[in-house]
Design an enzyme around this catalytic site. Structure first.
Site, PDB file in Angstrom:
ATOM      1  N   ASP A 187       0.204 -16.745   4.165  1.00 55.34           N
ATOM      2  CA  ASP A 187       0.419 -15.320   3.951  1.00 55.34           C
ATOM      3  C   ASP A 187       0.644 -14.590   5.274  1.00 55.34           C
ATOM      4  O   ASP A 187       0.312 -15.093   6.347  1.00 55.34           O
ATOM      5  CB  ASP A 187      -0.784 -14.702   3.234  1.00 55.34           C
ATOM      6  CG  ASP A 187      -0.944 -15.231   1.818  1.00 55.34           C
ATOM      7  OD1 ASP A 187       0.065 -15.654   1.229  1.00 55.34           O
ATOM      8  OD2 ASP A 187      -2.083 -15.216   1.318  1.00 55.34           O
ATOM      9  N   LEU A 188       1.160 -13.380   5.166  1.00 55.41           N
ATOM     10  CA  LEU A 188       1.461 -12.555   6.335  1.00 55.41           C
ATOM     11  C   LEU A 188       0.274 -12.442   7.284  1.00 55.41           C
ATOM     12  O   LEU A 188       0.412 -12.585   8.503  1.00 55.41           O
ATOM     13  CB  LEU A 188       1.902 -11.159   5.876  1.00 55.41           C
ATOM     14  CG  LEU A 188       2.190 -10.130   6.970  1.00 55.41           C
ATOM     15  CD1 LEU A 188       3.439 -10.513   7.743  1.00 55.41           C
ATOM     16  CD2 LEU A 188       2.347  -8.737   6.358  1.00 55.41           C
TER      17      LEU A 188
END
Length: 244
Positions: A102-103
């Site tokens: 994820d980011l």
């Protein structure tokens, strides 16, 4: 960079010795220029031609281990122009992430152009272990830990059993390592939410037998030949049926 005769031989033109003769005869050009010198080296972006016709070079596989920082998207391109993990590795040859982080998730990410290995590592039958260091808000109780280990019900089904190792617990936060082998989207964060805790920091610290040892955040390294072979030799596993 590789010797021209090796590139020609790998492309199936002829044996390496015969390719040396072909080069000496002036039949090979690199980027439009005839090359007759033995040992001339070419790179991934160089155009090699034989008798004026382009030679389809055999693909050279590369394998990178990246220590991903937060704030980068795990994708090859982003339509909104946001920074991606591709900004931290060489542009050529083009590689692709093995799975995703994820980011705001940090840590170990593999990138390669070896599609066969990528598919193998991501296939459910491999059950490749992925270990995360998670910092969760509040005090995760022993009962919560037991639920995480046994598997929790998410909107896309019950998670497989996980290995959970507690490293720190205070009234304000809990730090632990969790080992999973599934690859569901945002799985670890959703597992913690299912037992009532939000993850404030998440880092992948191991993928199969690979770790981040000595690798700074934002840096990458090439896998060794032993590591590559080790990934290719990972056995398939069969999940045990759940009790009903």
């Amino acid at each position: 960079m590789e010797r021209l005769q090796k590139v020609l031989a790998a492309a199936g033109v002829a044996s390496r010795r015969k390719c040396e003769e072909i080069i000496a005869a002036g039949r090979v050009s690199v980027n439009g220029q005839i090359v007759t010198a033995q040992g001339f080296k070419v790179g991934p972006v160089d155009q090699v031609s034989l008798d004026g016709k382009p030679v389809e070079k055999a693909e050279t596989h590369v394998y990178y281990l990246l220590n991903k920082p937060a704030g980068l998207i795990t994708t090859v391109t982003d339509t909104h122009g946001r920074p991606t993990v591709m900004d931290l590795v060489p542009k050529q040859p083009r590689v692709y992430p093995v799975g995703r982080l994820d980011l705001d998730t940090e840590g170990l990410l593999l990138l390669t152009n070896d599609g066969e290995l990528t598919n193998s590592l991501l296939h459910p039958s491999r059950e490749v272990e992925k270990v995360y260091r998670a910092v969760a808000a509040g005090q995760v109780t022993d009962a919560d830990l037991a639920r995480l280990a046994a598997g929790v019900e998410l909107e896309d089904g019950l998670t497989a059993p996980a290995a959970v190792k507690l490293t720190e617990r205070t009234p304000r936060r809990t730090v632990l390592e969790i080992t999973i082998h599934e690859g569901r989207k945002r799985q670890v964060k959703r597992m913690f939410l299912a037992v009532g805790h939000k993850v404030s920091h998440l880092e992948r610290i191991r993928f199969a037998f690979l770790t981040l040892s000595g690798l700074e955040r934002g840096k990458y390294r090439n896998l060794t030949s032993q590591e590559i072979q080790g990934l290719k030799n990972l056995p398939k596993k069969r999940g045990l049926p759940r009790d009903k």
